[in-house]
Design a protein around this motif. Structure first.
Motif, mmCIF file in Angstrom:
data_model
loop_
_atom_site.group_PDB
_atom_site.id
_atom_site.type_symbol
_atom_site.label_atom_id
_atom_site.label_comp_id
_atom_site.label_asym_id
_atom_site.label_seq_id
_atom_site.Cartn_x
_atom_site.Cartn_y
_atom_site.Cartn_z
ATOM 1 N N ARG A 153 -22.949 33.262 -7.247
ATOM 2 C CA ARG A 153 -23.939 33.058 -8.310
ATOM 3 C C ARG A 153 -25.300 33.600 -7.880
ATOM 4 O O ARG A 153 -26.012 34.226 -8.658
ATOM 5 C CB ARG A 153 -24.015 31.561 -8.646
ATOM 6 C CG ARG A 153 -25.154 31.161 -9.556
ATOM 7 C CD ARG A 153 -25.004 31.755 -10.945
ATOM 8 N NE ARG A 153 -26.173 31.420 -11.758
ATOM 9 C CZ ARG A 153 -27.289 32.175 -11.802
ATOM 10 N NH1 ARG A 153 -27.356 33.297 -11.122
ATOM 11 N NH2 ARG A 153 -28.300 31.799 -12.551
ATOM 12 N N CYS B 239 -25.925 37.398 -8.101
ATOM 13 C CA CYS B 239 -25.907 38.016 -9.427
ATOM 14 C C CYS B 239 -26.958 39.122 -9.499
ATOM 15 O O CYS B 239 -28.089 38.945 -9.050
ATOM 16 C CB CYS B 239 -26.176 36.969 -10.499
ATOM 17 S SG CYS B 239 -26.108 37.642 -12.168
ATOM 18 N N HIS C 112 -25.364 30.267 -16.958
ATOM 19 C CA HIS C 112 -25.649 31.686 -16.790
ATOM 20 C C HIS C 112 -24.383 32.485 -17.059
ATOM 21 O O HIS C 112 -23.337 32.226 -16.463
ATOM 22 C CB HIS C 112 -26.125 31.927 -15.358
ATOM 23 C CG HIS C 112 -26.728 33.283 -15.155
ATOM 24 N ND1 HIS C 112 -27.922 33.657 -15.716
ATOM 25 C CD2 HIS C 112 -26.293 34.360 -14.455
ATOM 26 C CE1 HIS C 112 -28.197 34.899 -15.360
ATOM 27 N NE2 HIS C 112 -27.236 35.349 -14.604
ATOM 28 N N CYS D 206 -31.726 38.117 -13.052
ATOM 29 C CA CYS D 206 -31.740 37.689 -11.648
ATOM 30 C C CYS D 206 -32.369 38.728 -10.728
ATOM 31 O O CYS D 206 -32.789 38.408 -9.624
ATOM 32 C CB CYS D 206 -30.324 37.389 -11.180
ATOM 33 S SG CYS D 206 -29.536 36.066 -12.120
ATOM 34 N N THR E 24 -24.585 36.195 -17.966
ATOM 35 C CA THR E 24 -24.887 37.610 -18.156
ATOM 36 C C THR E 24 -24.577 38.436 -16.917
ATOM 37 O O THR E 24 -24.840 39.636 -16.896
ATOM 38 C CB THR E 24 -26.367 37.816 -18.536
ATOM 39 O OG1 THR E 24 -27.181 37.089 -17.607
ATOM 40 C CG2 THR E 24 -26.637 37.308 -19.934
ATOM 41 N N CYS F 217 -27.762 40.743 -12.483
ATOM 42 C CA CYS F 217 -28.127 41.012 -13.871
ATOM 43 C C CYS F 217 -29.645 41.055 -14.024
ATOM 44 O O CYS F 217 -30.388 40.703 -13.114
ATOM 45 C CB CYS F 217 -27.507 39.980 -14.809
ATOM 46 S SG CYS F 217 -28.472 38.461 -14.973
HETATM 47 ZN ZN LIG Z 1 -27.817 36.926 -13.375
#
Ligand SMILES: [Zn+2]
Length: 105
Positions: A37, A40, A85, A45, A87, A42
């Motif tokens: 996590r 991430c 979350h 983040c 994405t 994305c």
């Molecule tokens: Zn993310």
């Protein structure tokens, strides 16, 4: 092009929250949920312009769990997390680089 190193044959979320990936070259990777996590990549983040991580690891619940895994084409999976979350898309290239196993050469 994709090599056996970055082709996932199977992946699944384990009851303890880890995500397991079996690779076409025979290697198996186990990713703790919190670690993945926090990795991430994305736009929420990681800052798209600078590439700097903006997610604060301490903002992620220690007991975060994958809720759903979905294939994204043949090259990635998207993961929906228990903290809401959803994405994040994890390419198999990225996952292989993130492999926490120490036996990798
Ligand atoms: Zn993310």
């Amino acid at each position: 092009m994709s090599s056996p190193r970055t082709q996932a044959q199977h992946y699944l979320a384990l009851p303890n929250g880890e995500i397991a990936v079996k690779w076409a070259d025979g290697h198996e990777s186990f990713y703790p949920a919190h670690y993945l996590r926090c990795s991430c990549a994305c736009a929420h983040c990681v800052d798209e312009m600078s590439g700097r991580k903006t997610l604060r690891d301490e903002s992620v619940p220690a007991d975060v769990r994958p809720v759903e895994l979905h294939p994204v084409g043949r090259y990635a999976i998207s993961i929906k997390w228990s903290d809401g979350h959803d994405t994040g898309i994890y390419s198999f290239d990225q996952l292989r680089r993130l492999c926490p196993g120490k036996a990798e050469s």
